[in-house]
Design an enzyme around this catalytic site. Structure first.
Site, PDB file in Angstrom:
ATOM      1  CG  HIS A   1      -1.757  -0.386  -4.339  1.00  0.00           C
ATOM      2  ND1 HIS A   1      -1.946   0.925  -3.983  1.00  0.00           N
ATOM      3  CD2 HIS A   1      -2.280  -1.118  -3.313  1.00  0.00           C
ATOM      4  CE1 HIS A   1      -2.535   0.993  -2.812  1.00  0.00           C
ATOM      5  NE2 HIS A   1      -2.759  -0.229  -2.389  1.00  0.00           N
TER       6      HIS A   1
ATOM      7  CB  SER B   1      -0.851   0.045   1.275  1.00  0.00           C
ATOM      8  OG  SER B   1      -1.751  -1.019   1.328  1.00  0.00           O
TER       9      SER B   1
ATOM     10  CD  GLU C   1      -1.547   4.088  -6.432  1.00  0.00           C
ATOM     11  OE1 GLU C   1      -1.623   3.330  -5.431  1.00  0.00           O
ATOM     12  OE2 GLU C   1      -1.488   5.316  -6.315  1.00  0.00           O
TER      13      GLU C   1
ATOM     14  CG  ASN D   1      -2.993   3.847   0.821  1.00  0.00           C
ATOM     15  OD1 ASN D   1      -4.132   3.999   1.257  1.00  0.00           O
ATOM     16  ND2 ASN D   1      -2.589   2.703   0.300  1.00  0.00           N
TER      17      ASN D   1
HETATM   18  N1  CAA Z   1     -15.363  -9.256  -1.491  1.00  0.00           N
HETATM   19  C1  CAA Z   1     -16.012  -9.395  -2.651  1.00  0.00           C
HETATM   20  N2  CAA Z   1     -17.125  -8.712  -2.962  1.00  0.00           N
HETATM   21  C2  CAA Z   1     -17.617  -7.879  -2.040  1.00  0.00           C
HETATM   22  C3  CAA Z   1     -17.007  -7.687  -0.779  1.00  0.00           C
HETATM   23  C4  CAA Z   1     -15.834  -8.423  -0.524  1.00  0.00           C
HETATM   24  N3  CAA Z   1     -15.156  -8.274   0.627  1.00  0.00           N
HETATM   25  N4  CAA Z   1     -17.722  -6.797  -0.082  1.00  0.00           N
HETATM   26  C5  CAA Z   1     -18.772  -6.439  -0.863  1.00  0.00           C
HETATM   27  N5  CAA Z   1     -18.687  -7.078  -2.042  1.00  0.00           N
HETATM   28  C6  CAA Z   1     -19.604  -6.973  -3.165  1.00  0.00           C
HETATM   29  C7  CAA Z   1     -20.916  -7.610  -2.765  1.00  0.00           C
HETATM   30  O1  CAA Z   1     -20.907  -8.977  -3.124  1.00  0.00           O
HETATM   31  C8  CAA Z   1     -21.947  -6.809  -3.536  1.00  0.00           C
HETATM   32  O2  CAA Z   1     -22.264  -7.374  -4.769  1.00  0.00           O
HETATM   33  P1  CAA Z   1     -23.607  -8.239  -4.963  1.00  0.00           P
HETATM   34  O3  CAA Z   1     -24.563  -7.938  -3.852  1.00  0.00           O
HETATM   35  O4  CAA Z   1     -24.070  -7.786  -6.274  1.00  0.00           O
HETATM   36  O5  CAA Z   1     -23.108  -9.624  -4.929  1.00  0.00           O
HETATM   37  C9  CAA Z   1     -21.276  -5.481  -3.843  1.00  0.00           C
HETATM   38  O6  CAA Z   1     -19.902  -5.600  -3.441  1.00  0.00           O
HETATM   39  C10 CAA Z   1     -21.925  -4.391  -3.056  1.00  0.00           C
HETATM   40  O7  CAA Z   1     -21.921  -4.797  -1.690  1.00  0.00           O
HETATM   41  P2  CAA Z   1     -23.057  -4.421  -0.645  1.00  0.00           P
HETATM   42  O8  CAA Z   1     -24.351  -4.245  -1.376  1.00  0.00           O
HETATM   43  O9  CAA Z   1     -23.006  -5.404   0.460  1.00  0.00           O
HETATM   44  O10 CAA Z   1     -22.551  -3.082   0.007  1.00  0.00           O
HETATM   45  P3  CAA Z   1     -22.186  -1.695  -0.652  1.00  0.00           P
HETATM   46  O11 CAA Z   1     -23.126  -1.307  -1.732  1.00  0.00           O
HETATM   47  O12 CAA Z   1     -21.969  -0.792   0.483  1.00  0.00           O
HETATM   48  O13 CAA Z   1     -20.770  -1.937  -1.339  1.00  0.00           O
HETATM   49  C11 CAA Z   1     -18.446  -1.792  -1.134  1.00  0.00           C
HETATM   50  C12 CAA Z   1     -19.701  -2.464  -0.640  1.00  0.00           C
HETATM   51  C13 CAA Z   1     -18.225  -2.122  -2.608  1.00  0.00           C
HETATM   52  C14 CAA Z   1     -17.302  -2.335  -0.312  1.00  0.00           C
HETATM   53  C15 CAA Z   1     -18.616  -0.238  -0.986  1.00  0.00           C
HETATM   54  O14 CAA Z   1     -19.045   0.060   0.330  1.00  0.00           O
HETATM   55  C16 CAA Z   1     -17.371   0.532  -1.259  1.00  0.00           C
HETATM   56  O15 CAA Z   1     -17.023   0.807  -2.413  1.00  0.00           O
HETATM   57  N6  CAA Z   1     -16.649   0.929  -0.179  1.00  0.00           N
HETATM   58  C17 CAA Z   1     -15.409   1.662  -0.301  1.00  0.00           C
HETATM   59  C18 CAA Z   1     -14.301   0.699  -0.638  1.00  0.00           C
HETATM   60  C19 CAA Z   1     -12.988   1.414  -0.783  1.00  0.00           C
HETATM   61  O16 CAA Z   1     -12.832   2.608  -0.628  1.00  0.00           O
HETATM   62  N7  CAA Z   1     -11.953   0.609  -1.076  1.00  0.00           N
HETATM   63  C20 CAA Z   1     -10.599   1.077  -1.168  1.00  0.00           C
HETATM   64  C21 CAA Z   1      -9.943   0.885   0.164  1.00  0.00           C
HETATM   65  S1  CAA Z   1      -8.282   1.527   0.162  1.00  0.00           S
HETATM   66  C22 CAA Z   1      -7.386   0.310  -0.572  1.00  0.00           C
HETATM   67  O17 CAA Z   1      -7.862  -0.720  -0.949  1.00  0.00           O
HETATM   68  C23 CAA Z   1      -5.927   0.597  -0.761  1.00  0.00           C
HETATM   69  C24 CAA Z   1      -5.045   0.354   0.365  1.00  0.00           C
HETATM   70  O18 CAA Z   1      -3.847   0.180   0.105  1.00  0.00           O
HETATM   71  C25 CAA Z   1      -5.479   0.378   1.784  1.00  0.00           C
HETATM   72  P1  NAD Z   2      -4.176  -9.519   5.861  1.00  0.00           P
HETATM   73  O1  NAD Z   2      -3.719  -9.304   7.262  1.00  0.00           O
HETATM   74  O2  NAD Z   2      -5.634  -9.722   5.599  1.00  0.00           O
HETATM   75  O3  NAD Z   2      -3.412 -10.785   5.226  1.00  0.00           O
HETATM   76  C1  NAD Z   2      -2.022 -10.926   5.229  1.00  0.00           C
HETATM   77  C2  NAD Z   2      -1.725 -12.418   5.105  1.00  0.00           C
HETATM   78  O4  NAD Z   2      -0.318 -12.583   4.906  1.00  0.00           O
HETATM   79  C3  NAD Z   2      -2.093 -13.218   6.366  1.00  0.00           C
HETATM   80  O5  NAD Z   2      -2.946 -14.291   5.990  1.00  0.00           O
HETATM   81  C4  NAD Z   2      -0.749 -13.723   6.906  1.00  0.00           C
HETATM   82  O6  NAD Z   2      -0.834 -15.022   7.453  1.00  0.00           O
HETATM   83  C5  NAD Z   2       0.093 -13.730   5.640  1.00  0.00           C
HETATM   84  N1  NAD Z   2       1.534 -13.601   5.868  1.00  0.00           N
HETATM   85  C6  NAD Z   2       2.165 -12.680   6.646  1.00  0.00           C
HETATM   86  N2  NAD Z   2       3.505 -12.836   6.531  1.00  0.00           N
HETATM   87  C7  NAD Z   2       3.709 -13.873   5.656  1.00  0.00           C
HETATM   88  C8  NAD Z   2       4.871 -14.495   5.114  1.00  0.00           C
HETATM   89  N3  NAD Z   2       6.100 -14.085   5.448  1.00  0.00           N
HETATM   90  N4  NAD Z   2       4.715 -15.505   4.225  1.00  0.00           N
HETATM   91  C9  NAD Z   2       3.472 -15.926   3.869  1.00  0.00           C
HETATM   92  N5  NAD Z   2       2.336 -15.370   4.354  1.00  0.00           N
HETATM   93  C10 NAD Z   2       2.458 -14.347   5.226  1.00  0.00           C
HETATM   94  O7  NAD Z   2      -3.618  -8.279   5.023  1.00  0.00           O
HETATM   95  P2  NAD Z   2      -4.215  -7.639   3.697  1.00  0.00           P
HETATM   96  O8  NAD Z   2      -5.201  -6.614   4.077  1.00  0.00           O
HETATM   97  O9  NAD Z   2      -4.591  -8.713   2.743  1.00  0.00           O
HETATM   98  O10 NAD Z   2      -2.935  -6.847   3.160  1.00  0.00           O
HETATM   99  C11 NAD Z   2      -1.899  -7.504   2.473  1.00  0.00           C
HETATM  100  C12 NAD Z   2      -1.071  -6.484   1.725  1.00  0.00           C
HETATM  101  O11 NAD Z   2      -1.921  -5.765   0.804  1.00  0.00           O
HETATM  102  C13 NAD Z   2      -0.406  -5.415   2.602  1.00  0.00           C
HETATM  103  O12 NAD Z   2       0.830  -5.060   2.036  1.00  0.00           O
HETATM  104  C14 NAD Z   2      -1.408  -4.267   2.519  1.00  0.00           C
HETATM  105  O13 NAD Z   2      -0.825  -3.013   2.789  1.00  0.00           O
HETATM  106  C15 NAD Z   2      -1.841  -4.374   1.071  1.00  0.00           C
HETATM  107  N6  NAD Z   2      -3.147  -3.793   0.769  1.00  0.00           N
HETATM  108  C16 NAD Z   2      -4.159  -3.879   1.693  1.00  0.00           C
HETATM  109  C17 NAD Z   2      -5.394  -3.339   1.365  1.00  0.00           C
HETATM  110  C18 NAD Z   2      -6.543  -3.413   2.323  1.00  0.00           C
HETATM  111  O14 NAD Z   2      -7.541  -2.700   2.146  1.00  0.00           O
HETATM  112  N7  NAD Z   2      -6.487  -4.246   3.347  1.00  0.00           N
HETATM  113  C19 NAD Z   2      -5.588  -2.726   0.114  1.00  0.00           C
HETATM  114  C20 NAD Z   2      -4.533  -2.699  -0.805  1.00  0.00           C
HETATM  115  C21 NAD Z   2      -3.306  -3.224  -0.461  1.00  0.00           C
END
Ligand code: CAA
Ligand code: NAD
Length: 311
Positions: A146, A122, A158, A196
């Site tokens: 990403h 991330s 990304e 991020n």
């Molecule tokens: N896995 C797979 N599909 C999923 C899911 C999951 N964990 N969660 C929800 N869905 C699917 C559902 O199956 C649903 O589809 P169907 O009902 O048609 O099967 C669809 O998404 C919509 O879900 P819901 O109706 O239950 O709920 P919603 O309308 O609120 O949508 C959401 C859920 C798509 C997650 C929406 O709330 C959303 O877009 N949230 C924001 C997500 C976001 O910002 N993601 C980026 C996070 S940052 C990141 O990823 C980067 C990082 O490095 C941290």
């Molecule tokens: P998570 O905690 O759900 O899963 C991580 C998994 O990695 C766990 O099942 C753990 O057992 C396994 N693991 C840890 N160290 C390991 C190793 N050395 N060898 C094999 N397996 C190992 O985490 P996540 O949310 O899936 O995030 C995973 C990566 O993706 C991170 O780098 C995170 O920053 C990135 N990411 C996360 C998100 C998010 O929304 N959670 C979105 C984009 C990118």
């Protein structure tokens, strides 16, 4: 070293929410998919999740039953890195810890001498991950790929090149993202990239707003949903991402951008220290347990399954 082989088999390391999602999309897109995790229970949850979510695709009429069976048949779950041999690309999705990722890439460099090594990090520097394979390990085939959570739903990949990453690697990963039905967009290798750098300080600020008593968590989330059209409020989104991952990302931003304004909010760090990581542990900002425990005196309300946990 051009990595010219066609991609048939994708290895994914880390079977958590991201690795599991990437694996589902890869298998549904026709690739043989090997998923590896150090934890057998994580692999079990990942397999169960695939069965459930692909069945949902059939139920919703988005996939034929035969295609679901074929996708499940393309998924293989392994506990040992050795069993990934034969893969044409490796996508790493383990914990957001630079040291742990660097150690893994060092191992991968010798196990996979010519294949592309991609990280789903991330925020961590791709240039440093490239460097961890060493000059003889062909850092030009290391790249950031990403994905976004939930992977089956979110369209973006990304694509981040390190200083050492070759044009050929960028092109092949861009093509792969398109084959997976995603939209690849390039970003440069700065802490947090684009996504991020912008998103996580906003989430962190929501924790400060909560900590300083500006509003209750539910109200912070509702304000951002109704007022800014966010699909999820920032605190709900933090639980969804994982509070541990949020802390890791903020630490990378603070160090990489050299400013204290990126330090993780103390309340966010405190929740993680208490083991409250969000959805994945059943409790974070909110409580997701089916039957929340009774309210403890002096510990705020846990009256519904999504009530904020008192702190
Ligand atoms: N896995 C797979 N599909 C999923 C899911 C999951 N964990 N969660 C929800 N869905 C699917 C559902 O199956 C649903 O589809 P169907 O009902 O048609 O099967 C669809 O998404 C919509 O879900 P819901 O109706 O239950 O709920 P919603 O309308 O609120 O949508 C959401 C859920 C798509 C997650 C929406 O709330 C959303 O877009 N949230 C924001 C997500 C976001 O910002 N993601 C980026 C996070 S940052 C990141 O990823 C980067 C990082 O490095 C941290
Ligand atoms: P998570 O905690 O759900 O899963 C991580 C998994 O990695 C766990 O099942 C753990 O057992 C396994 N693991 C840890 N160290 C390991 C190793 N050395 N060898 C094999 N397996 C190992 O985490 P996540 O949310 O899936 O995030 C995973 C990566 O993706 C991170 O780098 C995170 O920053 C990135 N990411 C996360 C998100 C998010 O929304 N959670 C979105 C984009 C990118």
């Amino acid at each position: 070293m051009p990595t010219t082989q066609t991609i048939h088999t994708i290895a994914i390391i880390g079977a958590g929410q991201m690795g599991g999602g990437i694996a589902q999309v890869a298998a549904a897109s026709g690739f043989k998919t090997l998923v590896c995790d150090a934890s057998s229970s994580a692999l079990g949850r990942c397999r169960d999740g695939h069965t459930k979510r692909l069945a949902r695709e059939v139920e919703k009429g988005r996939m034929k039953d035969t295609d679901m069976q074929a996708a499940l048949g393309r998924l293989h779950y392994v506990e040992n890195l050795e069993m990934l041999k034969g893969a044409d690309i490796v996508i790493e999705a383990i914990v957001e810890d630079a040291k742990v990722k660097r150690e893994l890439f060092q191992k991968l460099a010798s196990m996979f001498p010519t294949q592309i090594l991609a990280s789903n990090t991330s925020s961590i520097s791709i240039t440093e991950i490239c460097a961890s394979v060493g000059p003889q390990g062909h850092p030009e085939r290391v790249i950031g790929m990403h994905f976004f959570n939930p992977v089956p739903v979110m369209k973006l990949v990304e694509v981040i090149r390190g200083l050492q990453t070759s044009n050929d690697t960028v092109q092949r990963v861009t093509n792969l993202a398109t084959q997976l039905g995603k939209t690849p967009i390039p970003a440069n290798d700065r802490a947090g990239f684009v996504s991020n750098r912008v998103l996580m300080p906003l989430i962190n600020e929501a924790f400060y707003a909560w900590m300083e008593g500006v509003a209750e968590p539910q109200h912070i989330d509702e304000i951002m949903k109704l007022g800014c059209n966010f699909p999820m409020g920032p605190l709900r989104l933090a639980d969804f991402i994982g509070l541990d991952t949020c802390v890791h990302i903020m630490n990378v931003l603070a160090e990489g951008l050299g400013s204290d304004r990126y330090r993780p909010c103390p309340l966010l760090r405190q929740l993680v220290a208490a083991g409250r990581m969000g959805d994945k542990t059943g409790k974070g900002v909110y409580d997701y347990s089916p039957q929340p425990a009774p309210v403890q005196p002096g510990h705020g309300g846990m009256t519904s399954s999504k009530a904020a946990v008192g702190v």
